[in-house]
Design a protein around this motif. Structure first.
Motif, PDB file in Angstrom:
ATOM      1  N   VAL A  87      71.363 150.323  30.474  1.00  0.00           N
ATOM      2  CA  VAL A  87      72.442 151.271  30.167  1.00  0.00           C
ATOM      3  C   VAL A  87      73.595 151.092  31.149  1.00  0.00           C
ATOM      4  N   ALA A  88      73.277 150.944  32.425  1.00  0.00           N
ATOM      5  CA  ALA A  88      74.320 150.775  33.442  1.00  0.00           C
ATOM      6  C   ALA A  88      75.131 149.511  33.194  1.00  0.00           C
ATOM      7  N   ALA A  89      74.445 148.408  32.862  1.00  0.00           N
ATOM      8  CA  ALA A  89      75.136 147.151  32.607  1.00  0.00           C
ATOM      9  C   ALA A  89      76.052 147.269  31.391  1.00  0.00           C
ATOM     10  N   ALA A  90      75.575 147.956  30.349  1.00  0.00           N
ATOM     11  CA  ALA A  90      76.393 148.128  29.144  1.00  0.00           C
ATOM     12  C   ALA A  90      77.657 148.919  29.448  1.00  0.00           C
ATOM     13  N   TRP A  91      77.546 149.958  30.267  1.00  0.00           N
ATOM     14  CA  TRP A  91      78.724 150.768  30.591  1.00  0.00           C
ATOM     15  C   TRP A  91      79.708 150.003  31.481  1.00  0.00           C
ATOM     16  N   VAL A  92      79.216 149.249  32.423  1.00  0.00           N
ATOM     17  CA  VAL A  92      80.115 148.431  33.254  1.00  0.00           C
ATOM     18  C   VAL A  92      80.855 147.425  32.367  1.00  0.00           C
ATOM     19  N   GLY A  93      80.104 146.786  31.468  1.00  0.00           N
ATOM     20  CA  GLY A  93      80.728 145.831  30.560  1.00  0.00           C
ATOM     21  C   GLY A  93      81.752 146.485  29.652  1.00  0.00           C
ATOM     22  N   ALA A  94      81.449 147.702  29.163  1.00  0.00           N
ATOM     23  CA  ALA A  94      82.376 148.414  28.279  1.00  0.00           C
ATOM     24  C   ALA A  94      83.658 148.797  29.008  1.00  0.00           C
ATOM     25  N   LEU A  95      83.534 149.232  30.253  1.00  0.00           N
ATOM     26  CA  LEU A  95      84.722 149.612  31.019  1.00  0.00           C
ATOM     27  C   LEU A  95      85.606 148.398  31.296  1.00  0.00           C
ATOM     28  N   VAL A  96      84.983 147.275  31.647  1.00  0.00           N
ATOM     29  CA  VAL A  96      85.754 146.053  31.879  1.00  0.00           C
ATOM     30  C   VAL A  96      86.426 145.596  30.592  1.00  0.00           C
ATOM     31  N   LEU A  97      85.677 145.628  29.495  1.00  0.00           N
ATOM     32  CA  LEU A  97      86.214 145.205  28.203  1.00  0.00           C
ATOM     33  C   LEU A  97      87.354 146.112  27.760  1.00  0.00           C
ATOM     34  N   GLY A  98      87.175 147.425  27.944  1.00  0.00           N
ATOM     35  CA  GLY A  98      88.227 148.353  27.558  1.00  0.00           C
ATOM     36  C   GLY A  98      89.489 148.185  28.379  1.00  0.00           C
ATOM     37  N   TRP A  99      89.334 147.827  29.632  1.00  0.00           N
ATOM     38  CA  TRP A  99      90.503 147.605  30.491  1.00  0.00           C
ATOM     39  C   TRP A  99      91.250 146.338  30.067  1.00  0.00           C
ATOM     40  N   ARG A 123      91.012 144.829  27.002  1.00  0.00           N
ATOM     41  CA  ARG A 123      91.433 144.879  25.590  1.00  0.00           C
ATOM     42  C   ARG A 123      91.550 146.339  25.149  1.00  0.00           C
ATOM     43  N   PRO A 124      92.667 146.974  25.459  1.00  0.00           N
ATOM     44  CA  PRO A 124      92.842 148.404  25.143  1.00  0.00           C
ATOM     45  C   PRO A 124      92.678 148.741  23.667  1.00  0.00           C
ATOM     46  N   SER A 125      92.943 147.786  22.775  1.00  0.00           N
ATOM     47  CA  SER A 125      92.880 148.077  21.344  1.00  0.00           C
ATOM     48  C   SER A 125      91.471 148.411  20.874  1.00  0.00           C
ATOM     49  N   ILE A 126      90.450 147.914  21.562  1.00  0.00           N
ATOM     50  CA  ILE A 126      89.075 148.196  21.138  1.00  0.00           C
ATOM     51  C   ILE A 126      88.391 149.218  22.044  1.00  0.00           C
ATOM     52  N   ARG A 127      89.138 149.757  23.000  1.00  0.00           N
ATOM     53  CA  ARG A 127      88.540 150.676  23.969  1.00  0.00           C
ATOM     54  C   ARG A 127      87.903 151.887  23.288  1.00  0.00           C
ATOM     55  N   LEU A 128      88.643 152.554  22.407  1.00  0.00           N
ATOM     56  CA  LEU A 128      88.142 153.784  21.781  1.00  0.00           C
ATOM     57  C   LEU A 128      86.886 153.537  20.954  1.00  0.00           C
ATOM     58  N   PRO A 129      86.898 152.589  19.995  1.00  0.00           N
ATOM     59  CA  PRO A 129      85.676 152.411  19.194  1.00  0.00           C
ATOM     60  C   PRO A 129      84.472 151.955  20.000  1.00  0.00           C
ATOM     61  N   VAL A 130      84.685 151.055  20.972  1.00  0.00           N
ATOM     62  CA  VAL A 130      83.548 150.536  21.738  1.00  0.00           C
ATOM     63  C   VAL A 130      82.983 151.597  22.674  1.00  0.00           C
ATOM     64  N   VAL A 131      83.847 152.275  23.408  1.00  0.00           N
ATOM     65  CA  VAL A 131      83.377 153.313  24.333  1.00  0.00           C
ATOM     66  C   VAL A 131      82.756 154.471  23.570  1.00  0.00           C
ATOM     67  N   SER A 132      83.332 154.845  22.439  1.00  0.00           N
ATOM     68  CA  SER A 132      82.774 155.942  21.634  1.00  0.00           C
ATOM     69  C   SER A 132      81.394 155.565  21.101  1.00  0.00           C
ATOM     70  N   ALA A 133      81.255 154.322  20.636  1.00  0.00           N
ATOM     71  CA  ALA A 133      79.964 153.865  20.118  1.00  0.00           C
ATOM     72  C   ALA A 133      78.909 153.864  21.213  1.00  0.00           C
ATOM     73  N   LEU A 134      79.286 153.376  22.402  1.00  0.00           N
ATOM     74  CA  LEU A 134      78.333 153.331  23.511  1.00  0.00           C
ATOM     75  C   LEU A 134      77.984 154.737  23.980  1.00  0.00           C
ATOM     76  N   ALA A 135      78.967 155.638  23.961  1.00  0.00           N
ATOM     77  CA  ALA A 135      78.695 157.023  24.352  1.00  0.00           C
ATOM     78  C   ALA A 135      77.720 157.681  23.384  1.00  0.00           C
ATOM     79  N   ALA A 136      77.896 157.432  22.088  1.00  0.00           N
ATOM     80  CA  ALA A 136      76.988 158.001  21.087  1.00  0.00           C
ATOM     81  C   ALA A 136      75.570 157.471  21.277  1.00  0.00           C
ATOM     82  N   ALA A 137      75.455 156.157  21.519  1.00  0.00           N
ATOM     83  CA  ALA A 137      74.132 155.567  21.723  1.00  0.00           C
ATOM     84  C   ALA A 137      73.466 156.111  22.975  1.00  0.00           C
TER      85      ALA A 137
END
Length: 270
Positions: free
Chosen positions: A89-101, A103-117
């Protein structure tokens, strides 16, 4: 309450079903929000899930590195069920934060999906942890030792106990038997009992002799009484009891030196 769901001959641990549910929800959320934003969020999310899987396995391997370093190829054998979910879980969140930073265009869907999971997995894990303590006790089943003596399973109560349901025809049972034999020799304070399911005395004795396992407490459950009592049809199944004879953990499937050590440590904890 059992920690598995059985559908006919198939057995599914609730923890595994919970992971599947969390992943399915994450993919749905990413796809839904990605389509609304006009971006592909499925692919980066899938990569994050693979990163989580790798980190969860690596975290477990690092925790039990002394065991795995003795047999390095076992690190790749994920059939033993050795995972460290928090690391994943920690690795996924670190990866999501880096990815969102980046590529801002995918930040909302990716972070929202990971938050739901994460929410589904966290709440589900908490619910499984807070379920009523197992009340299953060692049954007074009358069995026969491989030497032909009558033995009651309840006679082993009074110390922590590991009950392994197995058969000679079962490949995962065959692979984990040397692991069980070593654990029995290394932990004299824990009773290891091996319940062969449905086979004859001659067949079991021939198997033990051929493989030179040196197991103690091998019992014949020719009618499959233990499997019925514990609602376990899949083999191998390993049941862990505390010193009071209460069922505290169950593992459906093969155990390695590391995953068995993990459970034995928990069994020995006060």
């Amino acid at each position: 309450m059992s920690n598995t769901l059985q559908i006919g001959p198939l057995t599914f641990p609730f923890q595994l079903l919970l992971v599947f549910a969390a992943v399915a929800l994450a993919l749905f959320v990413a796809n839904f929000l990605g389509r609304k934003a006009g971006v592909d969020a499925d692919t980066p999310l899938f990569r994050l899930l693979l990163l989580a899987l790798l980190a969860a396995r690596l975290g477990f391997v690092i925790e039990y590195r002394e065991i795995y370093f003795a047999t390095p190829l076992d690190m790749l054998d994920i059939r033993d069920g050795g995972w460290q979910p928090i690391a994943g879980v920690a690795a996924a969140w670190v990866g999501a934060l880096v990815l969102g930073w980046r590529r801002p265009s995918i930040r909302l869907p990716v972070v929202s999906a990971l938050a739901a999971a994460t929410l589904v997995w966290g709440l589900g894990t908490a619910a499984l942890a807070w379920q009523p303590a197992p009340t299953t006790q060692l049954p007074s089943i009358s069995l026969t030792s491989v030497e032909g003596r009558p033995v009651a399973l309840s006679a082993f109560a009074g110390a922590p106990m590991v009950v392994n349901l197995w058969a000679t025809w079962c490949p995962p049972c065959q692979r984990e038997m040397p692991v069980m034999a070593k654990a029995q020799a290394d932990h004299p304070g824990i009773h290891f009992v091996f319940l062969n399911q449905g086979e004859s005395q001659a067949k079991v004795q021939a198997y033990l002799t051929a493989h030179k396992l040196g197991l103690r407490n091998v019992l014949l459950d020719t009618q499959g009484q233990a499997g019925v009592h514990f609602s376990q049809q899949a083999l191998p199944a390993t049941l862990f009891f505390d010193a009071q004879g209460r069922l505290v953990d169950t593992r459906i499937g093969e155990l390695s030196h590391a995953t068995l050590s993990q459970r034995l440590q928990a069994l020995a904890s006060p």
